[in-house]
Design a protein around this motif. Structure first.
Motif, PDB file in Angstrom:
ATOM      1  N   GLY A  74       0.819  -1.211   0.000  1.00 37.35           N
ATOM      2  CA  GLY A  74       0.000   0.000   0.000  1.00 37.35           C
ATOM      3  C   GLY A  74       0.849   1.255   0.000  1.00 37.35           C
ATOM      4  O   GLY A  74       1.937   1.276   0.587  1.00 37.35           O
ATOM      5  N   VAL A  75       0.349   2.290  -0.679  1.00 35.53           N
ATOM      6  CA  VAL A  75       0.939   3.635  -0.602  1.00 35.53           C
ATOM      7  C   VAL A  75       0.025   4.481   0.275  1.00 35.53           C
ATOM      8  O   VAL A  75      -1.167   4.636  -0.027  1.00 35.53           O
ATOM      9  N   VAL A  76       0.580   5.002   1.359  1.00 37.47           N
ATOM     10  CA  VAL A  76      -0.134   5.902   2.269  1.00 37.47           C
ATOM     11  C   VAL A  76       0.775   7.102   2.540  1.00 37.47           C
ATOM     12  O   VAL A  76       1.978   7.049   2.239  1.00 37.47           O
ATOM     13  N   PRO A  77       0.246   8.180   3.079  1.00 38.49           N
ATOM     14  CA  PRO A  77       1.094   9.353   3.329  1.00 38.49           C
ATOM     15  C   PRO A  77       2.309   8.996   4.194  1.00 38.49           C
ATOM     16  O   PRO A  77       2.183   8.364   5.245  1.00 38.49           O
ATOM     17  N   GLY A  78       3.513   9.360   3.696  1.00 39.10           N
ATOM     18  CA  GLY A  78       4.737   9.217   4.488  1.00 39.10           C
ATOM     19  C   GLY A  78       5.448   7.888   4.405  1.00 39.10           C
ATOM     20  O   GLY A  78       6.485   7.713   5.046  1.00 39.10           O
ATOM     21  N   ASN A  79       4.948   6.913   3.612  1.00 39.57           N
ATOM     22  CA  ASN A  79       5.640   5.608   3.603  1.00 39.57           C
ATOM     23  C   ASN A  79       6.505   5.409   2.364  1.00 39.57           C
ATOM     24  O   ASN A  79       6.865   4.284   2.016  1.00 39.57           O
ATOM     25  N   GLN A  80       6.895   6.513   1.696  1.00 37.49           N
ATOM     26  CA  GLN A  80       7.606   6.378   0.420  1.00 37.49           C
ATOM     27  C   GLN A  80       8.917   5.589   0.537  1.00 37.49           C
ATOM     28  O   GLN A  80       9.301   4.884  -0.394  1.00 37.49           O
ATOM     29  N   LEU A  81       9.590   5.655   1.698  1.00 32.49           N
ATOM     30  CA  LEU A  81      10.872   4.944   1.829  1.00 32.49           C
ATOM     31  C   LEU A  81      10.684   3.456   2.122  1.00 32.49           C
ATOM     32  O   LEU A  81      11.652   2.699   2.141  1.00 32.49           O
ATOM     33  N   GLU A  82       9.439   3.027   2.300  1.00 36.13           N
ATOM     34  CA  GLU A  82       9.144   1.594   2.462  1.00 36.13           C
ATOM     35  C   GLU A  82       8.909   0.899   1.124  1.00 36.13           C
ATOM     36  O   GLU A  82       8.917  -0.331   1.053  1.00 36.13           O
ATOM     37  N   LEU A  83       8.688   1.684   0.056  1.00 39.22           N
ATOM     38  CA  LEU A  83       8.218   1.081  -1.199  1.00 39.22           C
ATOM     39  C   LEU A  83       9.275   0.188  -1.829  1.00 39.22           C
ATOM     40  O   LEU A  83       8.995  -0.965  -2.188  1.00 39.22           O
ATOM     41  N   ARG A  84      10.480   0.692  -1.987  1.00 35.00           N
ATOM     42  CA  ARG A  84      11.521  -0.136  -2.626  1.00 35.00           C
ATOM     43  C   ARG A  84      11.874  -1.373  -1.799  1.00 35.00           C
ATOM     44  O   ARG A  84      12.008  -2.465  -2.359  1.00 35.00           O
ATOM     45  N   PRO A  85      12.003  -1.257  -0.459  1.00 37.70           N
ATOM     46  CA  PRO A  85      12.209  -2.492   0.324  1.00 37.70           C
ATOM     47  C   PRO A  85      11.079  -3.513   0.147  1.00 37.70           C
ATOM     48  O   PRO A  85      11.337  -4.721   0.089  1.00 37.70           O
TER      49      PRO A  85
END
Length: 403
Positions: A74-85
């Motif tokens: 999921g994409v939620v506000p503020g989690n952009q640095l979790e996407l690639r992991p």
């Protein structure tokens, strides 16, 4: 036929297993000829929005799946640095909402969040899925009318909420050239926007669901909140336009958007459409639902495979393994009788909660057997003794083919 790939399923585990869960969801899938599901990141607690939460979900799933399962993040506000992991850990892609998701732990994104996420996704081969409804100013005024009338709810979610959201998606898709996908298209009015963006080179795909193709607003009874979902089921003229768009290839696939809940959340006693949970249970019945209507509109079995197996597999970066009968692919098969009818009765439903708008429907197409990777998992009402499904962790490097 190749087994069905249903890439839009809310399993709700961990955290809301009273709504569904991997054991019941995957048994229902097997009974419906679905050999692969892709689990949505929300309605479970925690949602699949961090690497740690994804790892927690994978632990929960182990030993419970009768068919193969892949996972959306999921994409939620503020989690952009979790996407690639999460991509490296094997999620198939990501889902976001442009409007309140229905659960507080999965907040919707603003424009800033979308630009941040798109920059993270560039070059990864991953895909961003959009719940494409947006609050637009004229509809924020309080809707009058009797909440037990379906028309009151329908009036609160007009087509413009979808068209404006889809306009935003097409602009982002063209700007970043990241794969984008519109989930559960309900309004045919957005089709021109989608076509225009594709013609301009946008890597954009779109799905619709069985409920938009099988149910229409005019026939929803008073207080029948089992028919509520978002975006809403619209009128019969809109439905015919969706069927035409499937025929011409403007809509790429058909999925369930199986989104169950406990019966109390449907507010059946009051019949209040405005307060009831929005979600329809149909995972087990997608193939006969689609075929019952499609066969009357001159669709062929090859169309069923394209719309319900091959294209959903490609969207989920599984197009090299699932959705086709070919050497090197997993031996996922559904054996079914397209000419025999049956009636949906509560005792034959394998979802955890039996409430569905399709109760009592007579459909064409009986699933006789389901085979996952060469192993018989379901035959004539009986399941294999232990779950044989596995997690599908995606390597985006090996599969970036487009629909």
């Amino acid at each position: 036929m190749p087994g069905i790939v249903d890439c839009h399923v809310h399993v709700n585990e961990p955290g809301r297993t009273s709504w569904e869960g991997f054991w019941t969801a995957t048994r229902a899938a097997a009974a419906g000829g679905v050999t692969t599901i892709v689990d949505m990141p929300l309605n479970s607690i925690p949602p699949t929005t961090t690497l740690r939460n994804f790892q927690e979900k994978l632990k929960e799933v182990t030993g419970k799946c009768f068919v193969d399962v892949a996972f959306w993040g999921g994409v939620v506000p503020g989690n952009q640095l979790e996407l690639r992991p999460m991509i490296q850990a094997g999620v198939a892609g990501f889902k976001c909402f442009l409007i309140h998701s229905g659960v507080d732990e999965f907040p919707h994104v603003a424009e800033f969040d979308l630009h941040t996420a798109m920059k993270q996704l560039q070059g990864t081969g991953s895909v961003l899925l959009f719940h494409a409804e947006m609050d637009v100013h004229p509809t924020t005024e309080k809707i009058g009318g009797d909440p037990s009338h379906y028309s009151t709810f329908l009036q609160s979610r007009p087509d413009i909420m979808e068209t404006e959201a889809i306009r935003t998606v097409t602009e982002l898709c063209l700007q970043y050239r990241v794969r984008c996908h519109i989930v559960h298209l309900s309004s045919a009015k957005a089709l021109k926007l989608i076509q225009k963006a594709r013609q301009a080179g946008a890597p954009l795909t779109v799905e619709t669901t069985h409920h938009y193709l099988s149910l229409c607003a005019e026939n929803i009874p008073l207080g029948a909140t089992q028919f509520k979902c978002c975006p809403p089921i619209r009128g019969s003229a809109n439905q015919e336009q969706l069927w035409s768009a499937l025929k011409t290839g403007q809509i790429d696939m058909v999925v369930s958007d199986h989104s169950p809940c406990t019966p109390d959340l449907k507010k059946l006693e009051s019949g209040d459409f405005m307060q009831a949970w929005g979600g329809i249970s149909s995972l087990q019945f997608g193939l006969p639902l689609f075929w019952s209507s499609a066969s009357k509109r001159d669709f062929q079995l090859a169309d069923v495979v394209r719309l319900m197996s091959r294209n959903p597999a490609y969207l989920s970066s599984l197009g090299h393994l699932k959705g086709s009968l070919a050497p090197g692919f997993d031996a996922d098969l559904v054996i079914w009788d397209p000419e025999t009818g049956f009636q949906i009765q509560e005792e034959g439903i394998h979802h955890r909660n039996k409430l569905t708008p399709y109760l009592g429907f007579t459909l064409q197409g009986v699933v006789r057997a389901t085979i996952v990777r060469g192993q018989l998992v379901y035959k004539d009402g009986n399941f294999c003794s232990e779950p044989l499904g596995k997690h599908l962790l995606i390597s985006h490097k090996t599969n970036q083919a487009q629909l």
